[in-house]
Motif scaffolding. Sequence first.
Motif, mmCIF file in Angstrom:
data_model
loop_
_atom_site.group_PDB
_atom_site.id
_atom_site.type_symbol
_atom_site.label_atom_id
_atom_site.label_comp_id
_atom_site.label_asym_id
_atom_site.label_seq_id
_atom_site.Cartn_x
_atom_site.Cartn_y
_atom_site.Cartn_z
ATOM 1 N N ASP A 211 -12.143 -6.988 2.668
ATOM 2 C CA ASP A 211 -12.859 -5.967 1.914
ATOM 3 C C ASP A 211 -12.389 -6.053 0.467
ATOM 4 O O ASP A 211 -11.289 -6.545 0.185
ATOM 5 N N HIS A 212 -13.201 -5.619 -0.435
ATOM 6 C CA HIS A 212 -12.843 -5.507 -1.856
ATOM 7 C C HIS A 212 -12.451 -6.846 -2.507
ATOM 8 O O HIS A 212 -11.754 -6.848 -3.523
ATOM 9 N N LEU A 213 -12.934 -7.963 -1.972
ATOM 10 C CA LEU A 213 -12.576 -9.238 -2.597
ATOM 11 C C LEU A 213 -13.331 -9.444 -3.898
ATOM 12 O O LEU A 213 -12.968 -10.313 -4.695
ATOM 13 N N ASP A 214 -14.391 -8.655 -4.136
ATOM 14 C CA ASP A 214 -15.050 -8.678 -5.438
ATOM 15 C C ASP A 214 -14.085 -8.214 -6.527
ATOM 16 O O ASP A 214 -14.226 -8.591 -7.693
ATOM 17 N N TYR A 215 -13.098 -7.414 -6.133
ATOM 18 C CA TYR A 215 -12.098 -6.915 -7.087
ATOM 19 C C TYR A 215 -10.819 -7.743 -7.038
ATOM 20 O O TYR A 215 -10.331 -8.223 -8.064
ATOM 21 N N HIS A 216 -10.253 -7.910 -5.850
ATOM 22 C CA HIS A 216 -8.940 -8.561 -5.726
ATOM 23 C C HIS A 216 -9.020 -10.085 -5.788
ATOM 24 O O HIS A 216 -8.024 -10.732 -6.139
ATOM 25 N N GLY A 217 -10.146 -10.653 -5.415
ATOM 26 C CA GLY A 217 -10.310 -12.108 -5.490
ATOM 27 C C GLY A 217 -9.908 -12.838 -4.234
ATOM 28 O O GLY A 217 -10.684 -13.598 -3.671
ATOM 29 N N THR A 218 -8.686 -12.612 -3.761
ATOM 30 C CA THR A 218 -8.196 -13.298 -2.570
ATOM 31 C C THR A 218 -7.541 -12.291 -1.626
ATOM 32 O O THR A 218 -7.110 -11.209 -2.044
ATOM 33 N N MET A 219 -7.445 -12.670 -0.356
ATOM 34 C CA MET A 219 -6.777 -11.810 0.623
ATOM 35 C C MET A 219 -5.295 -11.658 0.288
ATOM 36 O O MET A 219 -4.696 -10.609 0.535
ATOM 37 N N ALA A 220 -4.701 -12.702 -0.294
ATOM 38 C CA ALA A 220 -3.283 -12.636 -0.665
ATOM 39 C C ALA A 220 -3.058 -11.564 -1.733
ATOM 40 O O ALA A 220 -2.101 -10.782 -1.663
ATOM 41 N N ASP A 221 -3.950 -11.504 -2.722
ATOM 42 C CA ASP A 221 -3.829 -10.491 -3.767
ATOM 43 C C ASP A 221 -4.106 -9.100 -3.215
ATOM 44 O O ASP A 221 -3.469 -8.112 -3.622
ATOM 45 N N TYR A 222 -5.055 -9.024 -2.297
ATOM 46 C CA TYR A 222 -5.375 -7.755 -1.642
ATOM 47 C C TYR A 222 -4.154 -7.245 -0.864
ATOM 48 O O TYR A 222 -3.774 -6.073 -0.956
ATOM 49 N N ALA A 223 -3.511 -8.148 -0.131
ATOM 50 C CA ALA A 223 -2.325 -7.788 0.639
ATOM 51 C C ALA A 223 -1.182 -7.362 -0.278
ATOM 52 O O ALA A 223 -0.462 -6.394 -0.008
ATOM 53 N N GLN A 224 -1.019 -8.081 -1.373
ATOM 54 C CA GLN A 224 0.050 -7.761 -2.315
ATOM 55 C C GLN A 224 -0.131 -6.357 -2.886
ATOM 56 O O GLN A 224 0.840 -5.619 -3.078
ATOM 57 N N ALA A 225 -1.386 -5.982 -3.139
ATOM 58 C CA ALA A 225 -1.655 -4.635 -3.645
ATOM 59 C C ALA A 225 -1.260 -3.588 -2.614
ATOM 60 O O ALA A 225 -0.612 -2.577 -2.943
ATOM 61 N N LYS A 226 -1.614 -3.800 -1.357
ATOM 62 C CA LYS A 226 -1.272 -2.841 -0.306
ATOM 63 C C LYS A 226 0.245 -2.676 -0.171
ATOM 64 O O LYS A 226 0.756 -1.569 0.049
ATOM 65 N N ALA A 227 0.953 -3.777 -0.306
ATOM 66 C CA ALA A 227 2.409 -3.753 -0.122
ATOM 67 C C ALA A 227 3.115 -2.933 -1.192
ATOM 68 O O ALA A 227 4.248 -2.468 -0.980
ATOM 69 N N LYS A 228 2.454 -2.707 -2.335
ATOM 70 C CA LYS A 228 3.103 -1.968 -3.423
ATOM 71 C C LYS A 228 3.456 -0.538 -3.031
ATOM 72 O O LYS A 228 4.392 0.036 -3.584
ATOM 73 N N LEU A 229 2.724 0.035 -2.080
ATOM 74 C CA LEU A 229 3.034 1.398 -1.650
ATOM 75 C C LEU A 229 4.434 1.478 -1.053
ATOM 76 O O LEU A 229 5.123 2.497 -1.178
ATOM 77 N N PHE A 230 4.882 0.389 -0.429
ATOM 78 C CA PHE A 230 6.165 0.374 0.264
ATOM 79 C C PHE A 230 7.322 -0.022 -0.654
ATOM 80 O O PHE A 230 8.452 -0.174 -0.205
ATOM 81 N N GLN A 231 6.984 -0.175 -1.934
ATOM 82 C CA GLN A 231 8.004 -0.487 -2.937
ATOM 83 C C GLN A 231 8.290 0.712 -3.832
ATOM 84 O O GLN A 231 9.043 0.601 -4.801
ATOM 85 N N GLN A 232 7.692 1.872 -3.500
ATOM 86 C CA GLN A 232 7.874 3.063 -4.317
ATOM 87 C C GLN A 232 9.303 3.601 -4.222
ATOM 88 O O GLN A 232 9.856 3.735 -3.122
#
Length: 516
Positions: A211-232
């Motif tokens: 989902d949202h690959l029009d914005y993130h470009g790749t699944m790797a970038d999409y995953a990296q964005a999700k992981a940021k919540l766990f770095q708070q």
Amino acid sequence: MSVALKIEPNHLIDYLHTIAKSAAKVSVDSRQIQAGDIFFAYPVGHGKVLRDGRPFIEAALESGAAAVVFDPADSGAQYLDHPQCIAIDQLAAIAGDLCAKWYDYPSRQLKIVGVTGTNGKTSITQWLAQALDEPNHRTAVLGTLGTGFPGALVQTGYTTPDAPKLQTQLKELLEAGAKQVAMEVSSHALDQDRIAGTQFNCAVFTNLTQDHLDYHGTMADYAQAKAKLFQQAGLEHAVINVDDAFGRELAAKLLAKGDIQVWAYTLRQEVLKGFEKFGNCLQRIYAKDSVLNGLGYDSLFTHEGVGANTLHIPLLGDFNLSNALAVWTALLTQGYTCDEASKRVSQLRPVIGRMELIQVGRHQKSDGVLTIVDYAHTPDALEKTLQALRPIAEKRGGKIWCVFGCGGDRDIGKRPQMGAVAQKHADQIIITSDNPRTEDPQAIIQMIRSGIGPEAANVQTIVDRAAAIMAAVRNASGCDIVLVAGKGHETSQEIKGKKFDFSDQEHILLAAGGIA
């Protein structure tokens, strides 16, 4: 000529307190600026999703803004000649923290549970708010369906607000008596640092599918964005679905780091064998002996080594069973016992537009056509929804009708995939419009159709969504199931850039009026 002030970020809020009233609000929307407020203006996002508030600085000043805080990068001199303007480099990354400081860090006075993932965010946050809300412990929700307390949400039109709006809403919820907040956290919000300055007690990860690959470009970038919540900073608990491949990877990384408590939840107990090396560092949660019982599940929810309870979950689909298990786990992180958590989860109510059951008509063969409205708008979500309905259709002796489309101006790669999913799991398919936005609906439909193949005889294309719903409901037999997917809770349809009133639920009921 006067020029904008240049102030160090760590001195900005102290300065603003000298020129603006303490009751002033912060905003990135010039239309919401009132006399004395503070306007933040900066570019955020990229590509078609790029937004830049700096062209609206003049409008904010005309509305009476006490100050304008803006990013001077690549902006030209036109933003530098206002004495009320304050230049802050890389403002997007720190706007949330600055606004949180302006409001005296409201999230530090709340216990916030953030939920991220491709699917399940809305259901989990709504259920958490239901489960946690009490007269002496008010729990608010912030997400796709709106902001506020259960049963009294104010629609906002977004999943996670911009950084200033988020801090404003948290401050308002705190002042309204909230002690806790269940919050949806989108990948866009994470990528754009909208949650900077927000302290989370617990973070939940549901899954990662396309989902949202029009914005993130790749699944790797999409995953990296999700992981940021766990770095708070300040995060104490991570609740992670280890049935998901990225969830397992995320859990392992967090366990190796060792600075927060990780809770792994799964519908497949054997998955936990992959985490044996982490011993007691991992809290293991699983559901077993799950049986579909009518329109719900009976399941044994287990916190390994601590306790277990058999629950009846009045929901459909393994994914909803997984979501309920996530809620149960999140309640444990908040200090509830297994017994207390089980009682609360057993009382969950369905969420609008999420496997929402609408039974229409009466027939001699059955109690009537079973119609489901669901927000499923990704290949994975559509597949899981259809798979959840198959055993119910078999028990009723009927077929599954699937009415769906895909949104315009969004990830086009998922369109043929969703067509293929529908062909694999549905008996009758009607492809229609979702929110075509600025695209030609026929072109979107053809892209979906390309995933099905030209020989399929069980496929219709009806551009008008109301007509498509009517065709499905009126042509289905009394024992059939009609799934209307993609829009869920939405009450409008966007066509050629304009929004028109449209509710799947209302059109189902209108169509049912013609059934004897």
